[in-house]
Design a protein around this motif. Structure first.
Motif, short mmCIF file in Angstrom:
data_model
loop_
_atom_site.label_atom_id
_atom_site.label_comp_id
_atom_site.label_asym_id
_atom_site.label_seq_id
_atom_site.Cartn_x
_atom_site.Cartn_y
_atom_site.Cartn_z
N ILE A 145 0.87 -1.17 0.00
CA ILE A 145 0.00 0.00 0.00
C ILE A 145 0.91 1.22 0.00
CG2 ILE A 145 -1.73 1.35 1.23
CD1 ILE A 145 -1.53 -2.30 1.93
N ALA A 146 0.68 2.11 -0.94
CA ALA A 146 1.48 3.33 -1.02
C ALA A 146 0.82 4.46 -0.24
CB ALA A 146 1.65 3.75 -2.48
N THR A 147 1.64 5.32 0.33
CA THR A 147 1.14 6.60 0.82
C THR A 147 1.72 7.67 -0.12
OG1 THR A 147 3.01 6.86 2.37
CG2 THR A 147 0.96 5.92 3.24
N GLN A 148 0.91 8.66 -0.45
CA GLN A 148 1.37 9.82 -1.23
C GLN A 148 0.98 11.06 -0.46
OE1 GLN A 148 2.95 11.02 -4.38
NE2 GLN A 148 1.54 10.21 -5.93
N THR A 149 1.97 11.65 0.18
CA THR A 149 1.77 12.86 0.99
C THR A 149 3.02 13.72 0.91
OG1 THR A 149 2.64 11.79 2.99
CG2 THR A 149 0.26 11.67 2.65
N PRO A 150 2.94 15.00 1.26
CA PRO A 150 4.15 15.83 1.28
C PRO A 150 5.02 15.50 2.49
CG PRO A 150 2.25 17.11 1.98
CD PRO A 150 1.72 15.78 1.55
N LEU A 151 6.18 14.91 2.24
CA LEU A 151 7.12 14.60 3.32
C LEU A 151 8.23 15.64 3.38
CD1 LEU A 151 7.36 10.73 2.76
CD2 LEU A 151 5.85 11.99 4.32
N SER A 152 8.18 16.59 2.45
CA SER A 152 9.09 17.73 2.45
C SER A 152 8.31 18.93 1.96
CB SER A 152 10.31 17.46 1.55
OG SER A 152 9.90 17.20 0.22
N GLY A 153 8.83 20.13 2.23
CA GLY A 153 8.13 21.34 1.81
C GLY A 153 7.18 21.88 2.86
N GLY A 154 6.36 22.84 2.46
CA GLY A 154 5.52 23.59 3.39
C GLY A 154 4.42 22.81 4.07
N SER A 155 4.03 21.66 3.51
CA SER A 155 2.94 20.87 4.12
C SER A 155 3.44 19.60 4.78
CB SER A 155 1.91 20.52 3.04
OG SER A 155 1.38 21.66 2.43
N ALA A 156 4.74 19.52 5.01
CA ALA A 156 5.35 18.26 5.48
C ALA A 156 4.88 17.84 6.87
CB ALA A 156 6.86 18.38 5.46
N THR A 157 4.52 18.79 7.72
CA THR A 157 4.07 18.43 9.07
C THR A 157 2.88 17.48 9.01
OG1 THR A 157 4.82 20.54 10.01
CG2 THR A 157 3.19 19.30 11.27
N ILE A 158 1.89 17.83 8.20
CA ILE A 158 0.69 17.00 8.08
C ILE A 158 0.96 15.79 7.20
CG2 ILE A 158 -1.71 16.92 7.34
CD1 ILE A 158 -1.22 18.56 9.84
N GLY A 159 1.76 15.96 6.16
CA GLY A 159 2.07 14.84 5.28
C GLY A 159 2.73 13.69 6.00
N GLU A 160 3.69 14.02 6.87
CA GLU A 160 4.36 12.97 7.65
C GLU A 160 3.40 12.34 8.65
OE1 GLU A 160 8.38 12.36 10.31
OE2 GLU A 160 7.05 14.03 10.78
N ALA A 161 2.54 13.17 9.26
CA ALA A 161 1.58 12.65 10.24
C ALA A 161 0.64 11.63 9.60
CB ALA A 161 0.79 13.80 10.84
N ILE A 162 0.18 11.91 8.39
CA ILE A 162 -0.69 10.97 7.68
C ILE A 162 0.06 9.66 7.41
CG2 ILE A 162 -1.84 10.53 5.47
CD1 ILE A 162 -2.53 13.55 5.41
N LYS A 163 1.29 9.79 6.94
CA LYS A 163 2.08 8.59 6.65
C LYS A 163 2.29 7.74 7.89
CE LYS A 163 6.25 7.70 7.04
NZ LYS A 163 7.73 7.63 7.15
N LEU A 164 2.64 8.39 9.02
CA LEU A 164 2.90 7.65 10.24
C LEU A 164 1.64 6.99 10.79
CD1 LEU A 164 5.39 10.04 12.09
CD2 LEU A 164 5.91 7.98 10.76
N GLY A 165 0.51 7.68 10.69
CA GLY A 165 -0.75 7.08 11.12
C GLY A 165 -1.08 5.85 10.30
#
Length: 394
Positions: free
Chosen positions: A39-59
């Motif tokens: 299962i892939a996650t596609q979220t911003p792990l860098s840049g201005g939205s990385a805080t939420i992008g990483e949180a989604i991935k970790l969840g």
């Protein structure tokens, strides 16, 4: 010559044996790989939205790891494949092509930014890969009627009016200045808010755009000062939102700020500091601290990752739960054999009454969640998360 001929035969024999062994190894590898479900996650792990992008991935990662044993009993190995879309539509599409080419990837958890999800999902549709979003709110995400696209959160044509009702009825706003970040998300949300606010009798004094990545908002804020609104509404993400609030307060603009779910991040408070006071947000994310399951999730997340949860951490978790439920249903419907992407796609869309930590999920015929809600929060001090105010159901 005789020696040369013998060497040639020896090398030919060795090469043939090597090919046979390689063939056996590949055969075993293919068999093993056939039992791998990614299962892939596609979220911003860098840049201005990385805080939420990483949180989604970790969840999402937390839920997948919890489900590994169940799928092992079914005969399959679960793997998470995280992709960094950088909050950039072009990068999201490029990643989507890579995802499509990896036949072991059966589904996608993502995206955070609607402007990335919309073009990327066109690629998923081509490959019949189901996507379930934990955060996308732009109406266009699902309104195109793609078979692969689903989300567990509310749309902007629900969130915008909910914010407008709160602004007019609760904050008593009569004259409103709107700022938006010119993205699919920010503009769509701001327009939905504007329409609903005007219908409720509010006067819109301005509807101005800024650019993502911009740092100096003097131009638009000078307009705000001259118009003298009693509320400023922002359609955009926390990186620009935090700076906008901070610079507004420095100019003496002390009226309430109201924004959407893109502002629901701890980084908003880090950027704005004490100037965050008198700021309100509508969010698509509920408050995990209000229920026991939510508190348990927070404790588990903190113990595993050594960091606090963000607004969409639990939504990454619940989204992965929906995806895995769909995959499990597809496996069972396929006589416990590995299903095709199309079978998983249809099974995910067919999920009914899935109960996550914070969300109950039942997809309608275009992939929207019948149980989605909008939540309202208030920043009374420089502290995250904000204080719960109210929630609105469909």
């Amino acid at each position: 010559m005789k020696l040369k001929k013998s060497l040639t035969l020896l090398l030919t024999g060795s090469l043939a044996a090597g090919m046979i062994l390689a063939g056996c190894a590949n055969s075993g590898g293919d068999k093993k790989d056939s039992n791998v479900i990614k299962i892939a996650t596609q979220t911003p792990l860098s840049g201005g939205s990385a805080t939420i992008g990483e949180a989604i991935k970790l969840g999402a990662q937390l839920k997948l790891e919890e489900e590994k044993e169940k799928f092992k009993d079914l005969g399959f190995t679960l793997q998470l494949v995280p992709y960094d879309d950088q909050g950039d539509p072009k990068k999201g599409v490029a990643n989507a092509q890579l995802i499509g080419a990896d036949k072991s990837i059966m589904a996608v958890v993502g995206h955070f930014n609607s402007g990335v999800a919309i073009p990327s999902s066109e690629v998923y549709e081509k490959y019949a890969i189901p996507m379930v979003s934990p955060a996308n709110s732009a109406v266009e995400v699902t309104s195109r009627g793609l078979k692969t696209v689903n989300r567990i959160v509310a749309r902007d044509d629900f969130q915008g009016p909910a914010g407008a009702e709160f602004a007019v009825n609760n904050l008593k706003a009569k004259k409103i200045f709107i700022v938006q970040d010119k993205t699919a998300y920010g503009t769509g949300l701001a327009e939905a808010f504007k329409k609903a606010a005007e219908e409720k009798g509010a006067e819109i004094l301005g509807f101005e755009g800024i650019t993502v990545g911009e740092k100096d908002f003097n131009g638009v804020l000078n307009q705000v000062v001259s118009k003298k609104p009693d509320l400023v509404y922002f359609g955009g993400i926390y990186a620009e939102g935090g700076l906008l609030i901070k610079q507004a307060r420095e100019k003496g603009i002390n009226v309430p700020f109201l924004g959407g779910d893109g502002m629901d991040a701890s980084t908003l408070v880090e950027i704005a500091g004490d100037t965050i006071k008198n700021t309100y947000i509508t969010s698509l994310a509920g408050d995990s601290t209000k229920i026991e399951e939510g508190k348990k999730f927070i404790d588990t997340y903190k113990a595993k990752y050594k960091k606090d949860t963000e607004s969409y951490s639990v939504y990454g978790y619940d989204t992965m739960g929906v995806v895995l439920k769909g995959i499990e249903d597809a496996i069972k419907a396929n006589n416990n054999k590995k299903p095709s992407r199309a079978q998983v796609r249809d099974a995910v869309r067919g999920v009914k009454d899935y109960q996550g930590v914070l969300t109950k999920v039942c997809f309608d015929d275009i992939g929207d969640n019948d149980y989605a809600k909008v939540f309202i929060y208030s920043f009374k001090e420089a502290k995250y998360p904000a204080e719960y105010v109210d929630e609105v159901s469909k």
